[in-house]
Design an enzyme around this catalytic site. Structure first.
Site, mmCIF file in Angstrom:
data_model
loop_
_atom_site.group_PDB
_atom_site.id
_atom_site.type_symbol
_atom_site.label_atom_id
_atom_site.label_comp_id
_atom_site.label_asym_id
_atom_site.label_seq_id
_atom_site.Cartn_x
_atom_site.Cartn_y
_atom_site.Cartn_z
ATOM 1 N N ARG A 142 74.669 -34.712 -21.469
ATOM 2 C CA ARG A 142 74.332 -34.247 -19.855
ATOM 3 C C ARG A 142 72.760 -34.279 -19.785
ATOM 4 O O ARG A 142 71.963 -34.170 -20.848
ATOM 5 C CB ARG A 142 74.670 -32.738 -19.586
ATOM 6 C CG ARG A 142 76.197 -32.411 -20.107
ATOM 7 C CD ARG A 142 76.502 -30.981 -20.162
ATOM 8 N NE ARG A 142 78.017 -30.492 -20.323
ATOM 9 C CZ ARG A 142 78.559 -30.378 -21.306
ATOM 10 N NH1 ARG A 142 77.702 -30.498 -22.645
ATOM 11 N NH2 ARG A 142 79.627 -30.145 -21.373
ATOM 12 N N LYS A 166 76.543 -26.792 -23.338
ATOM 13 C CA LYS A 166 76.772 -25.537 -22.633
ATOM 14 C C LYS A 166 77.155 -24.352 -23.127
ATOM 15 O O LYS A 166 77.739 -24.522 -24.350
ATOM 16 C CB LYS A 166 77.876 -26.144 -21.551
ATOM 17 C CG LYS A 166 77.591 -26.833 -20.265
ATOM 18 C CD LYS A 166 78.817 -26.873 -19.169
ATOM 19 C CE LYS A 166 78.314 -27.643 -18.016
ATOM 20 N NZ LYS A 166 79.619 -27.842 -17.099
ATOM 21 N N HIS A 235 74.698 -38.221 -14.490
ATOM 22 C CA HIS A 235 75.970 -38.003 -14.735
ATOM 23 C C HIS A 235 76.683 -39.125 -14.617
ATOM 24 O O HIS A 235 77.757 -39.216 -15.644
ATOM 25 C CB HIS A 235 76.505 -36.834 -14.152
ATOM 26 C CG HIS A 235 77.259 -36.086 -14.772
ATOM 27 N ND1 HIS A 235 77.084 -34.929 -15.701
ATOM 28 C CD2 HIS A 235 78.786 -35.844 -14.416
ATOM 29 C CE1 HIS A 235 78.283 -34.651 -16.141
ATOM 30 N NE2 HIS A 235 79.515 -34.867 -15.492
ATOM 31 N N ARG A 238 76.608 -40.597 -18.264
ATOM 32 C CA ARG A 238 77.513 -39.653 -19.104
ATOM 33 C C ARG A 238 79.019 -40.175 -18.989
ATOM 34 O O ARG A 238 79.768 -40.347 -19.816
ATOM 35 C CB ARG A 238 77.368 -38.394 -18.695
ATOM 36 C CG ARG A 238 78.413 -37.504 -19.811
ATOM 37 C CD ARG A 238 77.787 -35.780 -19.545
ATOM 38 N NE ARG A 238 78.618 -34.903 -19.680
ATOM 39 C CZ ARG A 238 79.357 -34.280 -20.743
ATOM 40 N NH1 ARG A 238 78.530 -34.759 -21.901
ATOM 41 N NH2 ARG A 238 80.059 -33.503 -21.023
ATOM 42 N N HIS A 261 83.185 -31.044 -24.501
ATOM 43 C CA HIS A 261 83.973 -30.375 -23.651
ATOM 44 C C HIS A 261 84.525 -29.198 -24.302
ATOM 45 O O HIS A 261 85.374 -29.438 -25.466
ATOM 46 C CB HIS A 261 85.250 -31.409 -23.126
ATOM 47 C CG HIS A 261 84.560 -32.369 -21.806
ATOM 48 N ND1 HIS A 261 85.233 -33.458 -21.552
ATOM 49 C CD2 HIS A 261 83.395 -32.234 -21.101
ATOM 50 C CE1 HIS A 261 84.672 -34.185 -20.876
ATOM 51 N NE2 HIS A 261 83.230 -33.190 -20.452
ATOM 52 N N TYR A 270 89.083 -38.721 -17.684
ATOM 53 C CA TYR A 270 88.939 -40.312 -18.236
ATOM 54 C C TYR A 270 90.372 -41.204 -18.340
ATOM 55 O O TYR A 270 90.014 -42.455 -18.151
ATOM 56 C CB TYR A 270 87.899 -40.391 -19.351
ATOM 57 C CG TYR A 270 86.718 -39.627 -18.895
ATOM 58 C CD1 TYR A 270 85.515 -40.286 -17.987
ATOM 59 C CD2 TYR A 270 86.340 -38.471 -19.599
ATOM 60 C CE1 TYR A 270 84.438 -39.435 -17.817
ATOM 61 C CE2 TYR A 270 85.274 -37.625 -19.271
ATOM 62 C CZ TYR A 270 84.315 -38.279 -18.191
ATOM 63 O OH TYR A 270 83.242 -37.562 -17.873
#
Length: 297
Positions: A142, A166, A235, A238, A261, A270
């Site tokens: 990110r 995150k 992004h 990514r 994630h 994806y």
């Protein structure tokens, strides 16, 4: 006083809503009455409300208009519970449908490779940008992880990097060979540029940590300079890393780990990208995919 009249008085008086807002809310309330038909408002349950939501979706109403109607209905029932003795708010626990998830436009492997190969030059900006975007694509970072990368966080002689993702979660990501070469060149230039005590891997012309906005601007500037039909942004690099990695590995769990994630459901987007690519290839290549397939003699 009817429930609708109560709502109108509430919106105009206590809420002080503008005329057009009152009209919209009252129209939403009338829609609920139309859906309910002979069923009194006091008898409505969450099950009926969810049924009305499904009907709105089938009629093509978007998630924003449905969310607004649910909000209006919820406010209306709160008023009726307060002033008219209603016991239950059937909107409790009913959520608006989520917006349809937009898939990013896939970026081909050759497209990314061509872009990165053209980030040439020996000035510190060129060296930094090449290293920065090679790393973003190599490791699926990110933009926040990119600017937060620390010089001291490389492991295994630069083969892996510890990043802060995150929620304050750390993960260790692999660093590809092309990125490692670019990073070595950048770190040699960085030594004479960074302010004393600065720990950031990527710094600006003042020797201080880059901001996410600066990264976005540099990628946009390179996109324009190289004449790309679509601007790249962090992004998308990514996304490109994730989709290319998944195409070759077919390993959804490994892709989830690479991207950091929390839920594999996020990673599954994806697989949808892969299917779209497959559908495009099929349409262009399979002899029976075209509407006017040649009939055999």
């Amino acid at each position: 006083m009817s429930p609708l009249e109560r709502f109108e008085r509430y919106l105009a008086g206590e809420q002080g809503r503008a005329a057009h807002t009152r009209a919209a809310y009252l129209a939403d309330a009338q829609l609920l009455l139309d859906y309910a038909g002979e069923t009194p408002l006091t008898a409505l349950t969450a099950r009926e409300i969810r049924s009305y939501v499904r009907q709105m979706k089938l009629k093509g109403h978007d998630h924003r208009s449905i969310a607004r109607r649910l909000s209006a209905w919820r406010s209306w029932f709160r008023l009726l519970m307060r002033e008219a003795g209603y016991v239950v708010n059937p909107l409790d626990g009913v959520r608006a449908p989520r917006a349809a998830q937009k898939l990013p436009r896939p970026v081909a492997v050759d497209e990314v490779a061509g872009f990165l190969e053209h980030l040439d030059g020996d000035a510190y900006l060129e060296l930094r940008d090449r290293a920065m975007f090679e790393l973003a694509y190599s490791s699926g970072l990110r933009v926040s992880e990119l600017v937060g990368a620390e010089l001291a966080n490389f492991r295994d002689d630069g083969a892996t990097l510890l990043v802060l993702g995150k929620g304050g979660k750390t993960r260790q990501v692999p660093v590809g060979q092309a990125a490692r070469v670019a990073l070595t060149r950048w770190q040699a230039a960085r030594a004479g540029l960074a302010q004393p005590g600065e720990t950031a891997l990527f710094v600006n012309r003042l020797g201080q940590r880059l901001t996410t906005r600066a990264v976005q601007q540099r990628l946009a500037a390179w996109s324009d300079k190289l004449g790309l039909p679509d601007r790249l942004h962090p992004h998308r690099l990514r996304h490109a890393c994730a989709s290319h990695f998944l195409q070759d590995s077919q390993d959804l769990r490994a892709t989830q780990e690479l991207l950091g994630h929390a839920s594999i459901a996020t990673t599954q987007v994806y697989t949808r990208l892969d299917f779209r690519h497959l559908a495009q290839v099929y349409d262009s290549a399979h002899p029976r995919a075209r509407a006017e397939a040649d009939e055999p003699d």
